[in-house]
Write a protein that holds these residues in place. Structure first.
Motif, short mmCIF file in Angstrom:
data_model
loop_
_atom_site.label_atom_id
_atom_site.label_comp_id
_atom_site.label_asym_id
_atom_site.label_seq_id
_atom_site.Cartn_x
_atom_site.Cartn_y
_atom_site.Cartn_z
N THR A 1 0.84 -1.21 0.00
CA THR A 1 0.00 0.00 0.00
C THR A 1 0.87 1.25 0.00
N GLU A 2 0.22 2.39 -0.19
CA GLU A 2 0.95 3.66 -0.11
C GLU A 2 1.54 3.87 1.28
N GLN A 3 0.85 3.36 2.30
CA GLN A 3 1.38 3.48 3.66
C GLN A 3 2.69 2.71 3.79
N LEU B 1 4.89 2.34 1.48
CA LEU B 1 5.92 3.19 0.88
C LEU B 1 6.32 4.31 1.82
N ARG B 2 5.34 4.90 2.50
CA ARG B 2 5.66 5.95 3.48
C ARG B 2 6.49 5.38 4.62
N HIS C 1 -1.39 -0.07 -4.59
CA HIS C 1 -1.44 1.37 -4.88
C HIS C 1 -1.15 1.65 -6.36
N ASN C 2 -1.30 2.91 -6.74
CA ASN C 2 -1.05 3.32 -8.12
C ASN C 2 0.16 4.24 -8.25
N VAL C 3 1.02 4.24 -7.24
CA VAL C 3 2.21 5.10 -7.26
C VAL C 3 3.14 4.66 -8.40
N PHE D 1 9.21 6.69 -7.86
CA PHE D 1 9.42 6.56 -6.43
C PHE D 1 10.84 6.06 -6.14
#
Length: 509
Positions: free
Chosen positions: A383-385, A387-388, A450-452, A457
């Motif tokens: 998820t985007e989380q 990545l964070r 996610h779609n990042v 990135f």
């Protein structure tokens, strides 16, 4: 034995020239063992001295480079009095190896072609068939099996009685895969690489590639075979089954060389090829504390003024072991951190915790040992989380060097088996840029939720976290300075300085 005066030729696929100054170590081990048994060998490993930097221009023209190397390889083989030709093969190289075998048969129609390596080990029948130019495959470790196959071919003995061999039986019209070769021998007994069989003056050139980011005259070493980890993105768990089948249980099936045997090889390389450093290519060098401490003590006692690096796992080292390794000349450890949460690590079966990552990087910084962090994105369910979390962890642990890799599903991995996988025709796609594949073929190569933009990135965060001073701080490291001071090839560093500058610009800009 028939044709005993002919040469066994061992070949690297042309695309292997992508590996900066990395010698064909697997072929060198096999060649060394065969020579020890009285068999003549020749390693064909075409190199590209004029295109070391893998910049944008290289990747735009890589297929032309590969074609040139392939032509050189076939020409070299045509000039060798050979009856058996071995080609090593990873899964992405299947088409390349089959094409190379076809061209070799055109110039050496009477020679037997043998393939070995990871792909034939995982899929021993995949390269065989009535119309295949490949006569035999070796699966598992190659030294013993290839030696026995060479003897059987030259003596015209029954191949069916050999172990670790596959072939197509024309008379029966079927593929034959024999029993596995038992690994019932000490690793020291087959660890004799054929350094004379390759251009060591080329491979020991000063470069920043062996110990990544460290400009030094280096060589790659192997201290073990196997990996105890169960990572779902790696083929190691599948390969480990060969060790278990041989009854090897200690260290989760990993086989180790003895500290003295390993040290003697280092001393040999120092004496004969004037290396100033070395890098252990093992999946996990720090697995066995006794082996590591024994080797370190020998290095400390010898005062050889060499520096070295290795791959490690954060829960296999502590402050005291790192301190000993540093005293023995270790200046860098490469860690497969991969993820930044315990949940994600558990999903990937890493067997490590975030707190262990933080503790180990803290110890490395405290001791002044460079710590390299390999991170992995595009894993199933990401998820985007996540990545964070990755960004936050990198900011906290502050690696000297960071590599962010985009996951690709390789055959033989657990993720490959659990997902849509790839067809055999799609294997060559594995040679392409993983981020590009995920963007252009999301049905096969996009695993994150996610779609990042994965490429953006990875590029952004690597530039952000690979800061200049942590990268160049190695030039102020006392152990590194001492190794240069005692180097017997100082002029080589001057000759190669332009390469260092070009690579730095390529990586930073």
């Amino acid at each position: 034995m028939v044709n005993s005066n002919k040469t066994v030729t061992l070949v690297s696929p042309p695309s292997r020239m992508m590996n900066h100054y990395r010698p064909p170590l697997a072929l060198m081990y096999i060649s060394g063992f065969l020579k020890h048994k009285g068999i003549k060998t020749k390693i064909v490993d075409s190199i590209m001295e004029n295109q070391i930097i893998r910049d944008e221009s290289f990747f735009l023209n890589k297929n032309n480079y590969f074609k040139d190397i392939e032509d050189q390889t076939v020409k070299q083989i045509s000039e060798i009095d050979t009856d058996i030709i071995g080609i090593t093969c990873y899964t992405p190289e299947v088409d390349e190896v089959e094409r190379l075998a076809k061209r070799i048969k055109q110039v050496k129609p009477g020679a037997k072609i043998v393939t070995g390596g990871i792909h034939p080990t995982l899929y021993p029948d995949d390269l065989l068939g009535p119309n295949s130019d490949i006569d035999f495959v070796i699966f598992g470790e190659g030294e013993i099996s290839l030696y026995e196959l060479v003897r059987a071919i030259r003596s015209r003995k029954d191949i069916n009685k050999l172990k670790g061999v596959g072939f197509y039986d024309d008379s029966a019209g079927k593929k034959v895969i024999t029993e596995r070769q038992l690994l019932d021998y000490e690793l020291d007994s087959i660890s004799c690489p054929d350094y004379e069989g390759v251009d060591m003056s080329y491979y020991t050139n000063a470069s920043p590639y062996a110990i990544r980011g460290v400009f030094t005259r280096s060589m790659y070493l192997s201290a073990s075979r196997g990996c105890p980890s169960s990572c779902t993105f790696c083929v190691a768990p599948e390969l480990r089954d060969f060790n278990f089948a041989s009854g090897i249980k200690k260290n989760a099936g990993v086989r180790l060389r003895t500290p003295k045997h390993l040290f003697d090889e280092v001393a040999f390389l120092k004496e004969n090829y004037k290396i100033d450093s070395f890098y252990f290519i093992d999946d996990l060098f720090t697995l066995d504390k006794e082996m590591v401490s024994g080797f370190c003590e020998l290095m400390i006692k010898s005062k050889m003024n060499l520096v070295w690096g290795c791959s490690s796992k954060v829960n296999t080292v502590n402050y005291n072991s790192l301190k000993l390794m540093k005293a023995a000349g270790c200046i860098q450890l490469d860690f497969g951190v991969e993820k930044a949460s315990d949940e994600q690590m558990h999903l990937l079966k890493k067997g490590t915790k975030v707190r262990e990552v933080k503790e180990t990087f803290k110890n490395c910084h405290k001791l002044g040992v460079r710590a390299f962090a390999n991170m992995l994105i595009n894993t199933p369910g990401e998820t985007e989380q996540d990545l964070r979390d990755t960004v936050n962890l990198l900011e906290e642990i502050k690696p000297n060097i960071v590599s962010i890799n985009v996951f690709t599903p390789y055959p033989g991995t657990e993720i490959f088996a659990d997902t849509r996988g790839l067809t055999r025709e799609e294997y060559p796609l594995l040679m392409e840029n993983p981020a590009k594949l995920a963007a252009e073929r999301p049905d096969k190569f996009r695993f994150a939720k996610h779609n990042v933009d994965l490429a953006a990135f990875a590029s952004r965060e690597m530039k952000r976290h690979n800061k200049v001073y942590p990268n160049i701080s190695i030039f102020f490291n006392p152990k590194y300075i001492q190794s240069l001071w005692h180097s017997q090839k100082k002029l080589n560093y001057t000759k190669q300085t332009n390469l260092l500058i070009q690579e730095f610009i390529n990586q930073k800009f």
